[in-house]
Design an enzyme around this catalytic site. Structure first.
Site, PDB file in Angstrom:
ATOM      1  N   ASP A  53       0.815  -1.215   0.000  1.00 23.68           N
ATOM      2  CA  ASP A  53       0.000   0.000   0.000  1.00 23.68           C
ATOM      3  C   ASP A  53       0.850   1.268   0.000  1.00 23.68           C
ATOM      4  OD1 ASP A  53       0.999  -0.351   2.530  1.00 23.68           O
ATOM      5  OD2 ASP A  53      -0.889   0.083   3.575  1.00 23.68           O
ATOM      6  N   HIS A 256      23.828   0.433 -19.239  1.00 25.96           N
ATOM      7  CA  HIS A 256      22.798   0.889 -18.298  1.00 25.96           C
ATOM      8  C   HIS A 256      22.932   0.194 -16.947  1.00 25.96           C
ATOM      9  CE1 HIS A 256      19.925   2.412 -21.700  1.00 25.96           C
ATOM     10  NE2 HIS A 256      20.947   3.225 -21.468  1.00 25.96           N
ATOM     11  N   ASP A 273      27.335   8.114 -14.493  1.00 25.95           N
ATOM     12  CA  ASP A 273      26.361   8.733 -15.398  1.00 25.95           C
ATOM     13  C   ASP A 273      25.165   9.102 -14.524  1.00 25.95           C
ATOM     14  OD1 ASP A 273      24.418   9.357 -17.291  1.00 25.95           O
ATOM     15  OD2 ASP A 273      25.038   7.776 -18.677  1.00 25.95           O
ATOM     16  N   ASP A 284      22.093  15.639 -17.500  1.00 21.68           N
ATOM     17  CA  ASP A 284      22.562  14.291 -17.850  1.00 21.68           C
ATOM     18  C   ASP A 284      24.065  14.390 -18.094  1.00 21.68           C
ATOM     19  OD1 ASP A 284      22.939  11.726 -18.761  1.00 21.68           O
ATOM     20  OD2 ASP A 284      21.555  11.875 -20.454  1.00 21.68           O
ATOM     21  N   HIS A 363      26.435   2.856 -29.343  1.00 21.73           N
ATOM     22  CA  HIS A 363      25.303   3.771 -29.165  1.00 21.73           C
ATOM     23  C   HIS A 363      25.561   5.071 -29.914  1.00 21.73           C
ATOM     24  CE1 HIS A 363      27.553   6.245 -26.232  1.00 21.73           C
ATOM     25  NE2 HIS A 363      27.959   5.118 -25.685  1.00 21.73           N
ATOM     26  N   HIS A 367      21.446  12.686 -27.546  1.00 19.69           N
ATOM     27  CA  HIS A 367      19.983  12.712 -27.688  1.00 19.69           C
ATOM     28  C   HIS A 367      19.479  14.085 -27.261  1.00 19.69           C
ATOM     29  CE1 HIS A 367      19.873  12.247 -23.279  1.00 19.69           C
ATOM     30  NE2 HIS A 367      20.738  11.261 -23.419  1.00 19.69           N
ATOM     31  N   HIS A 374      15.418  11.651 -22.297  1.00 17.29           N
ATOM     32  CA  HIS A 374      15.383  11.466 -23.749  1.00 17.29           C
ATOM     33  C   HIS A 374      14.166  12.247 -24.219  1.00 17.29           C
ATOM     34  CE1 HIS A 374      17.574   7.489 -22.788  1.00 17.29           C
ATOM     35  NE2 HIS A 374      18.450   8.416 -23.093  1.00 17.29           N
ATOM     36  N   GLU A 403      27.887  12.462 -25.937  1.00 19.18           N
ATOM     37  CA  GLU A 403      28.351  11.404 -25.030  1.00 19.18           C
ATOM     38  C   GLU A 403      28.973  10.209 -25.754  1.00 19.18           C
ATOM     39  OE1 GLU A 403      25.144   9.125 -23.183  1.00 19.18           O
ATOM     40  OE2 GLU A 403      23.701  10.478 -24.118  1.00 19.18           O
ATOM     41  N   TYR A 407      33.942   0.835 -24.861  1.00 17.66           N
ATOM     42  CA  TYR A 407      33.670  -0.167 -23.829  1.00 17.66           C
ATOM     43  C   TYR A 407      34.349  -1.473 -24.225  1.00 17.66           C
ATOM     44  CZ  TYR A 407      30.099   3.386 -23.506  1.00 17.66           C
ATOM     45  OH  TYR A 407      29.456   4.599 -23.460  1.00 17.66           O
ATOM     46  N   ARG A 425      33.065   6.794 -20.815  1.00 15.89           N
ATOM     47  CA  ARG A 425      32.089   7.659 -21.485  1.00 15.89           C
ATOM     48  C   ARG A 425      32.234   9.056 -20.883  1.00 15.89           C
ATOM     49  NH1 ARG A 425      28.073   4.702 -20.954  1.00 15.89           N
ATOM     50  NH2 ARG A 425      26.910   5.562 -19.195  1.00 15.89           N
ATOM     51  N   GLU A 427      30.225  12.786 -21.059  1.00 13.28           N
ATOM     52  CA  GLU A 427      28.955  13.353 -21.529  1.00 13.28           C
ATOM     53  C   GLU A 427      28.731  14.745 -20.948  1.00 13.28           C
ATOM     54  OE1 GLU A 427      24.209  12.130 -21.558  1.00 13.28           O
ATOM     55  OE2 GLU A 427      25.578  11.214 -20.095  1.00 13.28           O
TER      56      GLU A 427
END
Length: 466
Positions: A53, A256, A273, A284, A363, A367, A374, A403, A407, A425, A427
């Site tokens: 709940d 991710h 990130d 971001d 990737h 974006h 996004h 970004e 990898y 990475r 960004e």
């Protein structure tokens, strides 16, 4: 000493954003000018259960908030076009008992007096009332969401309106996604939106710098995540704009990854990130730095290449350029670098055509960014060339992320051992201006010398206190 310059606003607590009814009314008027005699229907879903709940902290639908500023769950917004356009709301009615537990509600009266609705009804009357607003519309703009039950209620009302009208005149015959209508509006940010995004960027920048200064070998990734969350809330953000990625060592090669429960090891890299959400607008940012004092030679090879690609891509973010242009620049730079490091073989064109770079870079380079991380706009225009859709053009007021990354996950064939487990990475959030661009997140250091100076100072201080 590091060459980066923290923002003048570091440490400043930003208050909640005040409600400005005219701001949202102006946006609705802009929608009405595009809507003609059609109807736009938006929906704030119910609260989502966390356990039994208990519920997650509520966040309104971005389109609902953009056009109304309304934050309560279980609400429908209806914009009915025509000679006398109407703004209709269906909301939860006032309920003293529930308000005692959950907080005040605007109610039907508040939807009119505070939020500017021309008419308002209890949410329970939606099914009974919606049909009469659909009968004269040829097109219904509606975004099918995750609430399947509500999707079906809208479809039922739409079909019923069509049946009632088919002998009397044009019935609603088309349901269109809201993206073409609202996405292009939301793509170019106004002054208020840019203020919120600057604050979100500033808060996240300080959080990243704090993490860079406080991460230690032997800590868990979630301890670093806690440093980020502390700054987000301390400075006035609503919280994270998405689940923070704090990945050390091989975890940084998982795009991710957000389990955030491994120990930091000296000699590994740490990829963070993370972004803050302020006033329902996102930042971001990604930075990668050593858990120890310095990059290893292999780590620096990869880091320098990604940084070179990111700088080249940022330079390509220009008004009038196609959205994909900066990705292509980043990709070309990464391919040349991977060939130089003998990590990819073949000519540049062969690597591009065969896409062999995908095992290390899988990737896009960025974006749209806005109320959604996004952000809600198509990446393509309706304009075609040789049967192909062209990418949107960047316009002043657009914000994009830049970004690129590389990898080197364990198990990837033909990767030299000294690169395995490295994930990098970098960004930033970049605003397109009339004359070029502005990096909103420039306060977070990314030059190797600056990062190593911060890490050396942090770990030296730790040693002095041991």
């Amino acid at each position: 000493m590091p060459k980066h310059r923290p923002s003048n606003h570091f440490g400043e607590v930003f208050p909640p954003v005040p409600f400005d009814a005219e701001r949202y009314a102006k946006r609705r008027r802009q929608v009405f000018r595009q809507l003609g005699e059609d109807v736009l229907l938006l929906y704030n879903p119910p609260e989502a259960h966390r356990t039994h709940d208990l519920f997650y902290r509520y966040r309104p639908d971005s389109d609902v908030y953009y056009l109304t500023g309304f934050e309560e769950p279980e609400a429908v917004v209806l914009l009915v076009g025509g000679p006398c356009p109407r703004f209709i709301m269906f909301v939860r009615p006032r309920d003293p008992e529930r308000e005692m537990w959950d907080g005040l509600r605007a109610g039907v009266e508040g939807a009119v007096t505070c939020y500017g609705a021309d008419e308002a009804f209890p949410i329970e009357s939606f099914d009974a009332e919606i049909g009469r607003y659909l009968e004269h519309a040829r097109t219904l703009y509606f975004k099918f969401g995750r609430d399947e039950q509500f999707n079906q209620r809208v479809l039922t009302a739409f079909r019923a309106a069509a049946r009632r009208r088919h002998r009397q005149g044009p019935a609603p015959g088309i349901i269109r996604d809201t993206l073409p209508l609202l996405g292009r509006m939301r793509l170019v940010k106004d002054a208020d939106e840019l203020l919120r995004m600057r604050r979100a960027a500033d808060i996240a920048a300080e959080a990243h710098l704090r993490a860079m200064e406080r991460a230690r070998p032997g800590q868990y990734e979630f301890e670093v995540e806690a440093e980020l969350e502390y700054v987000f809330r301390k400075r006035g953000a609503l919280g994270s704009s998405y689940t923070s990625i704090v990945g050390s060592g091989p975890n940084a090669t998982i795009l991710h990854y957000n389990t955030n429960n491994s120990r930091l090891r000296d000699g590994d890299l740490l990829l963070i990130d993370a972004g803050a959400e302020y006033g329902y607008y996102a930042s971001d940012i990604t930075r990668t730095f050593p858990v120890g004092r310095r990059f290893t030679p292999a780590q620096r090879d990869i880091y320098d290449l990604v940084l070179q690609a990111q700088k080249a891509a940022i330079a390509a973010v220009q008004p009038g350029a196609r959205f994909n242009a900066y990705h292509e620049v980043a990709l070309d730079t990464l391919i040349d670098g991977l060939r130089h490091l003998r990590l990819l073989s073949g000519s540049h064109d062969e690597i591009r055509e065969l896409r062999t770079y995908l095992k290390y870079y899988m990737h896009r380079a960025g974006h749209w960014l806005g109320s959604d991380v996004h952000d809600a706009c198509t990446y393509f225009t309706a304009e075609t060339h040789d049967g192909q859709y062209l990418y949107e053009k960047l316009r002043p007021g657009c914000v994009v992320t830049v970004e690129p990354g590389l990898y080197f996950a364990p198990g990837v064939n033909d990767t030299p051992e000294h690169y395995i487990g490295i994930g990098v990475r970098i960004e930033d959030d970049v605003l397109v201006t009339r004359t070029g661009n502005e990096v909103l997140t420039a306060a977070v250091p990314k030059e190797v010398a600056d990062i190593e100076a911060i890490r050396c100072a942090a770990l030296t201080e730790e040693g002095n206190h041991a």
